[in-house]
Design a protein around this motif. Structure first.
Motif, short mmCIF file in Angstrom:
data_model
loop_
_atom_site.label_atom_id
_atom_site.label_comp_id
_atom_site.label_asym_id
_atom_site.label_seq_id
_atom_site.Cartn_x
_atom_site.Cartn_y
_atom_site.Cartn_z
N VAL A 23 -15.04 -36.38 -37.57
CA VAL A 23 -13.72 -35.81 -37.31
C VAL A 23 -13.70 -35.01 -36.01
O VAL A 23 -12.63 -34.85 -35.39
CB VAL A 23 -13.27 -34.93 -38.51
CG1 VAL A 23 -14.03 -33.61 -38.55
CG2 VAL A 23 -11.76 -34.69 -38.46
N VAL A 24 -14.85 -34.54 -35.56
CA VAL A 24 -14.89 -33.75 -34.33
C VAL A 24 -15.04 -34.61 -33.08
O VAL A 24 -14.86 -34.13 -31.96
CB VAL A 24 -16.05 -32.72 -34.38
CG1 VAL A 24 -15.92 -31.83 -35.60
CG2 VAL A 24 -17.41 -33.40 -34.37
N THR A 25 -15.37 -35.88 -33.24
CA THR A 25 -15.68 -36.74 -32.10
C THR A 25 -14.53 -36.89 -31.10
O THR A 25 -14.75 -36.75 -29.89
CB THR A 25 -16.15 -38.13 -32.57
OG1 THR A 25 -17.30 -37.97 -33.42
CG2 THR A 25 -16.51 -39.02 -31.40
N PRO A 26 -13.29 -37.16 -31.54
CA PRO A 26 -12.21 -37.34 -30.54
C PRO A 26 -11.93 -36.07 -29.74
O PRO A 26 -11.45 -36.16 -28.60
CB PRO A 26 -11.00 -37.73 -31.41
CG PRO A 26 -11.58 -38.27 -32.67
CD PRO A 26 -12.82 -37.46 -32.91
N ALA A 27 -12.22 -34.90 -30.31
CA ALA A 27 -11.86 -33.64 -29.65
C ALA A 27 -12.97 -33.08 -28.77
O ALA A 27 -12.71 -32.27 -27.88
CB ALA A 27 -11.48 -32.60 -30.70
N ILE A 28 -14.21 -33.50 -28.99
CA ILE A 28 -15.33 -32.82 -28.34
C ILE A 28 -15.34 -33.04 -26.83
O ILE A 28 -15.78 -32.17 -26.07
CB ILE A 28 -16.67 -33.27 -28.98
CG1 ILE A 28 -17.77 -32.27 -28.62
CG2 ILE A 28 -17.03 -34.67 -28.55
CD1 ILE A 28 -17.53 -30.88 -29.12
N VAL A 160 -6.69 -38.52 -39.26
CA VAL A 160 -6.36 -37.13 -39.61
C VAL A 160 -6.34 -36.24 -38.39
O VAL A 160 -5.50 -35.33 -38.27
CB VAL A 160 -7.37 -36.61 -40.66
CG1 VAL A 160 -7.24 -35.09 -40.84
CG2 VAL A 160 -7.16 -37.30 -42.00
N VAL A 161 -7.25 -36.48 -37.44
CA VAL A 161 -7.39 -35.58 -36.30
C VAL A 161 -6.13 -35.54 -35.44
O VAL A 161 -5.89 -34.56 -34.73
CB VAL A 161 -8.62 -35.99 -35.44
CG1 VAL A 161 -8.31 -37.19 -34.58
CG2 VAL A 161 -9.11 -34.82 -34.59
N ARG A 162 -5.31 -36.56 -35.50
CA ARG A 162 -4.08 -36.58 -34.72
C ARG A 162 -3.08 -35.55 -35.21
O ARG A 162 -2.14 -35.19 -34.49
CB ARG A 162 -3.44 -37.97 -34.77
CG ARG A 162 -4.25 -39.04 -34.05
CD ARG A 162 -3.53 -40.39 -34.08
NE ARG A 162 -2.17 -40.32 -33.55
CZ ARG A 162 -1.87 -40.32 -32.27
NH1 ARG A 162 -2.84 -40.37 -31.36
NH2 ARG A 162 -0.61 -40.25 -31.88
N PHE A 163 -3.25 -35.07 -36.43
CA PHE A 163 -2.30 -34.11 -37.00
C PHE A 163 -2.89 -32.71 -37.11
O PHE A 163 -2.29 -31.83 -37.73
CB PHE A 163 -1.87 -34.59 -38.39
CG PHE A 163 -1.30 -35.98 -38.39
CD1 PHE A 163 0.01 -36.21 -37.99
CD2 PHE A 163 -2.07 -37.07 -38.77
CE1 PHE A 163 0.54 -37.50 -37.98
CE2 PHE A 163 -1.55 -38.36 -38.77
CZ PHE A 163 -0.25 -38.57 -38.37
N VAL A 172 -11.83 -28.29 -40.98
CA VAL A 172 -11.87 -29.43 -41.91
C VAL A 172 -13.27 -30.02 -41.96
O VAL A 172 -13.76 -30.41 -43.03
CB VAL A 172 -10.83 -30.48 -41.49
CG1 VAL A 172 -11.04 -31.79 -42.25
CG2 VAL A 172 -9.42 -29.97 -41.72
N SER A 173 -13.94 -30.10 -40.81
CA SER A 173 -15.31 -30.62 -40.77
C SER A 173 -16.24 -29.75 -41.62
O SER A 173 -17.07 -30.27 -42.37
CB SER A 173 -15.80 -30.67 -39.32
OG SER A 173 -17.15 -31.07 -39.26
#
Length: 443
Positions: A23-28, A160-163, A172-173
């Protein structure tokens, strides 16, 4: 034991832990850029720091995964799976609390240390667990389902990460990884297999056991001991004991080399070439892992009864090369979205390779065999950033020797193209009699 549904508690554990991890991958990427090079689309320091982190985690995994795998053979899968799942909690807690530059560097250090065990541990130990519970005929389907559940977790986390805001992503992670630890503690049953069992027949004797080990086991009353951990040269002997295992080692190395390239350099290529951000990465991964989940959960279990794993492996590697070739010459921001369905075939290669390896060893060697293959892949991950990070930075800059911004992406695909050669050799040599041969080897 032969029904895949008997692994339901393992699937829940794998889903929760992979969800927390992914879940953290797109944001890192955005977080790293904002902490190190704020308000910039290109940043050499961010690329090199991410590549260095990937290399250190790969080095740690290379050294630790054979050990973790072998310990899981001795002390049980559940006990050893608890370690990487628990370690997932700590980095996310730091970033959930605060995301200033100092906290980012604290996250960077903790993530690097825990990633040595957690990243690969949550992948290879569940495979050994599934292999414990399934016969050879159903093992490919079981392994594909385990990896498919992991891909489904990636798919759900990407959606989920889009929201979620950045702070909520790491919260959440943390919650998901904590839930995974709690769930497996309560519901997941252990499949402990002691290496020193008294009544094993000759077929089930471990590859790494010798006469001295047998005499010690008779007097140890089946109690596992750290003395049972094999030295490094035993691991080398294991990988060389079968032509199939040796070829699988080469494939794992080349696959890991390419896999390392798409973990960090590919994201920075998209960021520098097309100004991708968190939302773009989320859409891309949603497409990619939507297809991957379908192929691993539905397609591969059906194909495994029709087509040999070796054929699936070769076709998957061809798809991977085609994917990176098109990405390397992408002329618009929408092109990576279109070819993002190719990984639904590429990511069949790993469960196919794990199934091939699993069939080469006995029930008490699943952990160390999967750990060795994961260790080889991690070694490739060490080298990957040193190759592809400088290439990505060079060809995205004005210093490029020729005009080909995606040249590093082409090189990533080239690694998978080369892996096709040993995968075809596995088909030529065959695997039916490998176990009989390697059980005559004394390490």
């Amino acid at each position: 034991m032969e029904k895949i549904s008997s692994l339901k508690h393992l699937f829940v554990t794998v889903f929760l832990s992979n969800f927390a991890f992914n879940v953290v991958t797109p944001a890192i990427t955005d977080i790293t850029m904002d902490a190190i090079c704020p308000s910039q689309d290109k940043c050499s320091l961010a690329i090199y720091l991410s590549g260095f982190q990937q290399a250190i985690m790969g080095l740690g995994s290379m050294l630790l995964m054979p050990l973790i795998g072998n310990l899981s053979d001795v002390y049980g899968r559940k006990a050893l799976l608890t370690i990487p799942v628990t370690l997932l909690i700590f980095p996310s807690v730091i970033m959930a609390y605060r995301r200033t530059t100092n906290y980012f560097y604290a996250y960077y250090v903790i993530r690097t240390l825990t990633g040595m065990i957690s990243d690969t541990g949550i992948q290879c130990i569940p495979i050994a667990y599934a292999a414990d519970c399934m016969s050879e005929e159903n093992r490919a389907s079981a392994i594909a389902t385990v990896t498919g559940v992991g891909s489904a977790a990636f798919l759900c986390s990407t959606f989920v990460v889009r929201f979620l805001s950045t702070a909520q992503i790491f919260l959440v992670s943390s919650i998901s990884s904590s839930a995974a630890v709690l769930y497996m503690t309560i519901f997941l049953k252990d499949t402990t297999r002691h290496i020193n069992k008294i009544n094993y027949d000759a077929l089930n004797q471990p590859i790494l056991a010798n006469d001295d080990d047998k005499s010690e086991s008779d007097s140890s009353e089946g109690t596992p001991s750290p003395i049972n951990i094999p030295p490094f040269y035993h691991i080398i002997s294991l990988l060389k004991s079968s032509t199939t295992l040796l070829l699988a080692t080469f494939i794992s190395f080349l696959y890991g080399l390419g896999e390392g390239g798409i973990q960090t350099p590919f994201l920075y290529f998209l960021r520098g070439r097309f100004q991708y951000n968190k939302d773009n990465f989320s859409i891309l991964m949603l497409i990619c892992y939507g297809g991957t989940t379908f192929s691993q959960l539905i397609l591969l279990p059906k194909l495994a009864h029709i087509v040999r794993e070796e054929t699936i492996l070769s076709l998957a590697l061809i798809a991977g090369f085609s994917n990176m070739l098109i990405d390397s010459i992408a002329w618009a921001a929408w092109v990576p979205y279109v070819v993002a369905l190719f990984p639904m075939f590429l990511f069949l290669s790993k469960p196919a390779l794990q199934s091939i390896v699993s069939k080469q060893v006995g029930p008490n060697e699943q952990g160390i065999a999967q750990g060795c293959i994961s260790g080889v892949s991690s070694f490739a991950n060490i080298l990957s950033p040193f190759i592809f990070s400088p290439l990505t930075d060079l060809f995205l800059s004005e210093r490029a020797p020729f005009d080909y911004p995606g040249f590093s992406m082409f090189c990533i695909g080239l690694a998978w193209l080369l892996a096709i050669i040993p995968s075809m050799m596995i088909s030529w040599f065959g695997t039916s009699n490998s176990r009989h041969i390697i059980r005559d080897v004394l390490c």
